[in-house]
Design an enzyme around this catalytic site. Structure first.
Site, PDB file in Angstrom:
ATOM      1  CB  SER A 222     104.064 -30.599  -5.188  1.00  0.00           C
ATOM      2  OG  SER A 222     104.422 -31.341  -4.051  1.00  0.00           O
TER       3      SER A 222
ATOM      4  CG  ASP B  53     111.800 -30.431  -2.956  1.00  0.00           C
ATOM      5  OD1 ASP B  53     111.304 -31.037  -1.965  1.00  0.00           O
ATOM      6  OD2 ASP B  53     111.553 -30.137  -3.812  1.00  0.00           O
TER       7      ASP B  53
ATOM      8  CG  HIS C  97     108.150 -28.855  -2.218  1.00  0.00           C
ATOM      9  ND1 HIS C  97     108.453 -29.946  -3.255  1.00  0.00           N
ATOM     10  CD2 HIS C  97     106.954 -29.040  -1.854  1.00  0.00           C
ATOM     11  CE1 HIS C  97     107.308 -30.482  -3.407  1.00  0.00           C
ATOM     12  NE2 HIS C  97     106.359 -30.030  -2.978  1.00  0.00           N
TER      13      HIS C  97
END
Length: 252
Positions: free
Chosen positions: A63, A219, A249
């Site tokens: 991320s 995502d 995600h």
């Protein structure tokens, strides 16, 4: 991340260093990048003290950690006083603040845990920019924060046209909004390559190490990974790509 890092160390028989970088808002951007870069440089210089071959150092993040990983790898390409990184691992990374209306953003705008509005809100807070993000204000991020010269420059790197057709189901190109000097002046830091590594120059991209990229179908950041994969491959960088068809995600 303690258990995750222990798992990586155990399964790969590797030394794993987890960076306890300082957090916002007490320590504003780009402190997090600077801490990770400093840690990486220190470890590469002292790797043998930990029984590590300095030519086999890999950096990894997921991320926003993927953002920092990509930015650190770019910052090291011209360092003559350090060994070259062996590889970088980018797990569903955020890589660009240019286009928040790519197919993955449209398809997964309401997909937990990273809603489209949430990524904008978090990104602006990370940059210490006071700009509330709502559905009505979201149009500000469909192009009118990007001046025409930058739009033309970056189009070859960040565009839905580059996304493979199988990832564009139901995609509708957005309505073009007129450029706003006011919004651009406010959000200008989003074009910094520390925040948007996908916007780095070709001369930097061409020197990056072998790369592993993980993307998830559900995502908003999926297409960032796809676009970076193409850029790296266009410069002859070896890329291993893992796409989780049922992934979302935060799945790690």
């Amino acid at each position: 991340y303690e258990r995750t890092c222990r798992y990586f160390a155990r399964q790969s028989n590797s030394v794993v260093v987890s960076v306890g970088y300082r957090l916002a808002p007490e320590h504003p951007y780009p402190t997090q990048f600077e801490d990770c870069l400093a840690t990486t440089i220190h470890f590469m210089r002292t790797a043998q003290d930990y029984g590590v071959d300095p030519s086999r150092v890999i950096i990894c993040g997921d991320s926003s950690g993927g953002t920092i990983t990509a930015a650190v790898a770019q910052a090291l390409v011209n360092r003559q006083d350090l060994p070259k990184l062996r590889a970088q691992i980018l797990i569903y990374p955020f890589l660009q603040g240019l286009d928040f209306d790519l197919p993955s953003y449209q398809q997964n705008e309401g997909m937990p845990i990273l809603l489209r509005e949430r990524i904008l809100s978090l990104g602006l807070k990370y940059l210490n920019i006071e700009l509330p993000v709502t559905k009505t204000s979201f149009k500000a991020f469909k192009g009118n924060h990007v001046p025409e010269d930058l739009l033309l420059k970056y189009r070859k790197w960040v565009s839905s046209d580059i996304i493979p057709p199988e990832f564009k189901r139901g995609y509708t190109p957005s309505t073009t909004y007129s450029f706003s000097d006011e919004i651009y002046a406010l959000v200008k830091p989003v074009f910094d390559t520390v925040f948007s590594p996908l916007l780095a120059e070709d001369s930097v991209i061409a020197q990056l190490p072998e790369t592993f990229i993980l993307t998830c179908e559900y995502d908003v950041l999926r297409d960032d990974g796809l676009l970076y994969k193409k850029r790296l491959e266009d410069h002859g960088i070896k890329v291993t790509w893992c796409h989780l068809q049922e992934g979302f995600h935060g799945t790690v």
